[in-house]
Design a protein around this motif. Structure first.
Motif, PDB file in Angstrom:
ATOM      1  N   THR A 245       0.831  -1.207   0.000  1.00 15.65           N
ATOM      2  CA  THR A 245       0.000   0.000   0.000  1.00 15.65           C
ATOM      3  C   THR A 245       0.861   1.250   0.000  1.00 15.65           C
ATOM      4  OG1 THR A 245      -1.822  -1.095   1.166  1.00 15.65           O
ATOM      5  CG2 THR A 245      -1.701   1.304   1.340  1.00 15.65           C
ATOM      6  N   THR A 246       1.864   1.275   0.862  1.00 20.48           N
ATOM      7  CA  THR A 246       2.723   2.454   0.978  1.00 20.48           C
ATOM      8  C   THR A 246       3.483   2.733  -0.312  1.00 20.48           C
ATOM      9  OG1 THR A 246       2.972   2.148   3.371  1.00 20.48           O
ATOM     10  CG2 THR A 246       4.675   3.434   2.252  1.00 20.48           C
ATOM     11  N   LEU A 251       3.886   6.203  -5.251  1.00 18.85           N
ATOM     12  CA  LEU A 251       3.920   6.354  -6.707  1.00 18.85           C
ATOM     13  C   LEU A 251       2.738   7.182  -7.204  1.00 18.85           C
ATOM     14  CD1 LEU A 251       5.555   5.444  -9.183  1.00 18.85           C
ATOM     15  CD2 LEU A 251       4.021   3.478  -9.369  1.00 18.85           C
ATOM     16  N   LEU A 252       1.563   6.946  -6.649  1.00 22.07           N
ATOM     17  CA  LEU A 252       0.381   7.720  -7.012  1.00 22.07           C
ATOM     18  C   LEU A 252       0.583   9.199  -6.685  1.00 22.07           C
ATOM     19  CD1 LEU A 252      -2.653   7.881  -7.843  1.00 22.07           C
ATOM     20  CD2 LEU A 252      -3.195   7.423  -5.438  1.00 22.07           C
ATOM     21  N   SER A 253       1.066   9.483  -5.488  1.00 21.21           N
ATOM     22  CA  SER A 253       1.298  10.871  -5.075  1.00 21.21           C
ATOM     23  C   SER A 253       2.360  11.541  -5.930  1.00 21.21           C
ATOM     24  CB  SER A 253       1.718  10.911  -3.602  1.00 21.21           C
ATOM     25  OG  SER A 253       0.684  10.461  -2.761  1.00 21.21           O
ATOM     26  N   SER A 358      -9.557  11.442   1.496  1.00 15.13           N
ATOM     27  CA  SER A 358     -10.312  10.272   1.946  1.00 15.13           C
ATOM     28  C   SER A 358      -9.570   8.980   1.602  1.00 15.13           C
ATOM     29  CB  SER A 358     -11.707  10.274   1.316  1.00 15.13           C
ATOM     30  OG  SER A 358     -11.632  10.420  -0.091  1.00 15.13           O
ATOM     31  N   PHE A 359      -9.021   8.886   0.402  1.00 12.74           N
ATOM     32  CA  PHE A 359      -8.370   7.661  -0.056  1.00 12.74           C
ATOM     33  C   PHE A 359      -7.185   7.286   0.838  1.00 12.74           C
ATOM     34  CE2 PHE A 359      -6.158   5.434  -3.867  1.00 12.74           C
ATOM     35  CZ  PHE A 359      -6.753   4.220  -3.530  1.00 12.74           C
ATOM     36  N   LEU A 360      -6.275   8.227   1.061  1.00 18.58           N
ATOM     37  CA  LEU A 360      -5.101   7.932   1.872  1.00 18.58           C
ATOM     38  C   LEU A 360      -5.481   7.676   3.327  1.00 18.58           C
ATOM     39  CD1 LEU A 360      -2.447  10.439   0.454  1.00 18.58           C
ATOM     40  CD2 LEU A 360      -2.787   8.036  -0.139  1.00 18.58           C
ATOM     41  N   SER A 361      -6.480   8.370   3.831  1.00 17.56           N
ATOM     42  CA  SER A 361      -6.933   8.136   5.208  1.00 17.56           C
ATOM     43  C   SER A 361      -7.477   6.721   5.365  1.00 17.56           C
ATOM     44  CB  SER A 361      -8.022   9.142   5.600  1.00 17.56           C
ATOM     45  OG  SER A 361      -7.513  10.450   5.671  1.00 17.56           O
ATOM     46  N   GLU A 362      -8.180   6.250   4.357  1.00 14.90           N
ATOM     47  CA  GLU A 362      -8.827   4.937   4.424  1.00 14.90           C
ATOM     48  C   GLU A 362      -7.866   3.778   4.185  1.00 14.90           C
ATOM     49  OE1 GLU A 362     -13.052   6.819   2.839  1.00 14.90           O
ATOM     50  OE2 GLU A 362     -11.641   5.876   1.447  1.00 14.90           O
ATOM     51  N   LEU A 363      -6.692   4.069   3.672  1.00 11.45           N
ATOM     52  CA  LEU A 363      -5.716   3.006   3.403  1.00 11.45           C
ATOM     53  C   LEU A 363      -4.987   2.550   4.662  1.00 11.45           C
ATOM     54  CD1 LEU A 363      -4.105   4.262   0.060  1.00 11.45           C
ATOM     55  CD2 LEU A 363      -5.571   2.248   0.347  1.00 11.45           C
ATOM     56  N   TYR A 364      -5.057   3.358   5.745  1.00 15.81           N
ATOM     57  CA  TYR A 364      -4.285   3.055   6.951  1.00 15.81           C
ATOM     58  C   TYR A 364      -5.167   3.014   8.196  1.00 15.81           C
ATOM     59  CZ  TYR A 364      -0.163   3.932   4.099  1.00 15.81           C
ATOM     60  OH  TYR A 364       0.793   3.859   3.123  1.00 15.81           O
ATOM     61  N   PRO A 365      -4.810   2.151   9.185  1.00 16.29           N
ATOM     62  CA  PRO A 365      -5.539   2.116  10.460  1.00 16.29           C
ATOM     63  C   PRO A 365      -5.204   3.358  11.288  1.00 16.29           C
ATOM     64  CG  PRO A 365      -3.649   0.651  10.548  1.00 16.29           C
ATOM     65  CD  PRO A 365      -3.747   1.133   9.119  1.00 16.29           C
ATOM     66  N   THR A 366      -6.042   3.650  12.284  1.00 14.68           N
ATOM     67  CA  THR A 366      -5.911   4.877  13.067  1.00 14.68           C
ATOM     68  C   THR A 366      -4.531   5.051  13.683  1.00 14.68           C
ATOM     69  OG1 THR A 366      -8.270   4.846  13.579  1.00 14.68           O
ATOM     70  CG2 THR A 366      -6.866   6.167  15.016  1.00 14.68           C
ATOM     71  N   ALA A 367      -3.933   3.989  14.194  1.00 24.73           N
ATOM     72  CA  ALA A 367      -2.662   4.088  14.911  1.00 24.73           C
ATOM     73  C   ALA A 367      -1.534   4.644  14.055  1.00 24.73           C
ATOM     74  CB  ALA A 367      -2.262   2.726  15.467  1.00 24.73           C
ATOM     75  N   VAL A 368      -1.569   4.404  12.735  1.00 34.14           N
ATOM     76  CA  VAL A 368      -0.511   4.892  11.850  1.00 34.14           C
ATOM     77  C   VAL A 368      -1.090   5.720  10.698  1.00 34.14           C
ATOM     78  CG1 VAL A 368       1.104   3.043  12.396  1.00 34.14           C
ATOM     79  CG2 VAL A 368      -0.535   2.715  10.534  1.00 34.14           C
ATOM     80  N   ARG A 369      -2.295   6.221  10.866  1.00 34.45           N
ATOM     81  CA  ARG A 369      -2.934   6.959   9.767  1.00 34.45           C
ATOM     82  C   ARG A 369      -2.160   8.238   9.422  1.00 34.45           C
ATOM     83  NH1 ARG A 369      -8.079   6.912  11.340  1.00 34.45           N
ATOM     84  NH2 ARG A 369      -8.280   4.945  10.201  1.00 34.45           N
ATOM     85  N   GLY A 370      -1.784   8.988  10.451  1.00 31.43           N
ATOM     86  CA  GLY A 370      -1.015  10.201  10.192  1.00 31.43           C
ATOM     87  C   GLY A 370       0.329   9.891   9.567  1.00 31.43           C
ATOM     88  N   THR A 371       0.998   8.872  10.071  1.00 31.41           N
ATOM     89  CA  THR A 371       2.300   8.473   9.545  1.00 31.41           C
ATOM     90  C   THR A 371       2.187   8.032   8.088  1.00 31.41           C
ATOM     91  OG1 THR A 371       2.934   7.732  11.756  1.00 31.41           O
ATOM     92  CG2 THR A 371       4.278   6.960   9.916  1.00 31.41           C
ATOM     93  N   GLY A 372       1.204   7.175   7.799  1.00 32.45           N
ATOM     94  CA  GLY A 372       1.034   6.677   6.440  1.00 32.45           C
ATOM     95  C   GLY A 372       0.666   7.772   5.461  1.00 32.45           C
TER      96      GLY A 372
END
Length: 430
Positions: A245-246, A251-253, A358-372
């Motif tokens: 995912t990362t 690459l998308l970004s 929304s897309f990037l937020s939904e790709l990661y769980p809460t614990a690492v959402r900001g990091t991801g």
């Protein structure tokens, strides 16, 4: 498990709202205040970023720069913003979204003002790099803050509305820059424009007094701090299935932001040098571009909920690439057509961003959402930042208009990256 059940219960209790502003009502009072803070932060983030592209001709003349050194000013901002954005994501996961938001806003405001005092090109380069530390982190932190208040059914249009703040800040920067250059000598005017970058200080008062993190996100952060398992680190987003995912999210970004910042950096110079317009004369052309951008953000936000995250990005990536080619290859005398075509160009290159929050937020769980989100978005921004420098290096032989076609290459990369990412529409944030 406790955090997961709490998050699910809160989403289930959110009111079902309809109508054009149902997404805003559904946020609730705390969510609306968070939306106001994120919207204001991103608008002023945009304002401070555009102080450079809109004054680039005057800055270049003042310091006697060639196109390559001029383009480097934007590239260094974006490269350093990757560092700031990545670390801001970790900070947001560790100390909270609101406090991280305040840190990023204060950083980009202070160093934008400092740019106006730069005595040499080298000092301007340093100040612009430091401005990038705050500039890089604000969007990721603000988007996550709002995403954690929004329901799955409304998240796309809610984050699309936050994205529209970029066009609002861009428009304000054009108005201020046009007025300043109309009444102040160019050698001083560019400094005055940078000094107006102090505006974000007013936002800090609002954020400090009225905005707080979503309760579920706060509970998750405190729980993680107690257990120390799953703590936010860069290594965490490269473990297990998150690794794929990362990599594809980076690459998308890279593709989307490489295309976007090529245009954002060089269109004002293209209008002046290739189309022979004055700084004041570019205002009308940029008005069409920015109007299209504002409506593109709002429309893209709606479509990302209806079509899905991936389809929205793919459709507008293709459309943006087509618009770039048309915009830069019109006959030199077709100024009216150039004016009109600015609207769909701005619309398409902005609508593609509406699904990012929304897309990037939904790709990661809460614990690492900001990091991801912080890492993928800003690493992509750093790599994509070399697109404007490449255009600057090729402008001497190809012309700015010819070199701008490299923006279309970025959008092609984005479409390929989507093949490695899942669709996340209707996914709850856990």
């Amino acid at each position: 498990m406790r955090t997961t059940r709490t998050s699910q219960q809160q989403h289930a209790q959110l009111p079902v709202e309809h109508g054009p502003f149902g997404w805003l009502r559904a946020l609730g009072p705390d969510g609306r205040r968070a939306f106001g803070g994120a919207f204001g932060g991103y608008a002023l983030d945009s304002y401070d970023f555009f102080t450079l592209p809109l004054t680039m001709v005057a800055v270049s003349a003042y310091f006697g720069l060639d196109a390559g050194r001029t383009g480097l000013l934007t590239t260094v901002t974006l490269v350093v913003s990757a560092v700031g954005g990545a670390f801001a994501g970790v900070v947001a996961d560790r100390i909270g979204r609101v406090r991280a938001l305040m840190i990023t806003v204060a950083t980009y405001a202070v160093f934008t003002v400092a740019c106006g005092f730069a005595p040499t090109y080298e000092m301007l380069l340093v100040f612009r790099a430091l401005q990038g530390l705050g500039f890089g982190g604000e969007w990721a932190v603000g988007a996550i803050l709002v995403a954690e208040y929004a329901s799955a059914g409304h998240r796309g249009r809610t984050l699309g509305a936050v994205q529209s703040a970029w066009a609002a800040g861009w428009a304000l920067a054009v108005v201020v820059c046009t007025l300043v250059f109309q009444y102040v000598d160019p050698d001083t005017a560019w400094r005055v424009v940078f000094w107006t970058g102090a505006l974000p200080a007013l936002l800090l008062v609002y954020v400090r007094r009225g905005v707080r993190d979503a309760p579920a996100a706060t509970e998750q952060r405190l729980s993680t701090a107690r257990t120390t398992s799953g703590a936010a680190t860069f290594a965490a987003i490269f473990r297990g299935p998150l690794r794929r995912t990362t990599l594809f999210a980076v690459l998308l970004s890279t593709g989307v932001q490489g295309g976007y910042y090529t245009l954002a950096t060089w269109v004002p110079t293209f209008l002046k040098n290739d189309r022979h317009l004055t700084v004041v004369g570019t205002g009308g052309y940029l008005a069409f571009l920015i109007s299209g951008a504002f409506l593109g953000y709002l429309t893209g936000g709606y479509l990302t909920d209806v079509l899905g995250r991936k389809k929205n990005i793919a459709v507008f990536a293709v459309a943006s690439a087509v618009c770039i080619v048309l915009y830069t290859h019109l006959p030199a005398g077709a100024k009216t057509l150039l004016l009109v075509l600015g609207f769909p160009l701005g619309f398409c290159m902005s609508a593609i961003f509406s699904g990012f929050g929304s897309f990037l937020s939904e790709l990661y769980p809460t614990a690492v959402r900001g990091t991801g989100q912080g890492f993928t978005y800003n690493t992509g921004r750093a790599v994509g930042a070399f697109f404007p420098t490449l255009v600057g290096c090729l402008a001497g032989s190809w012309g700015v208009g010819g070199a701008l076609v490299f923006g279309a290459v970025g959008y092609a990369i984005a479409v390929l990256a989507l093949l490695g990412l899942p669709e996340t529409r209707d996914r709850e944030l856990l």
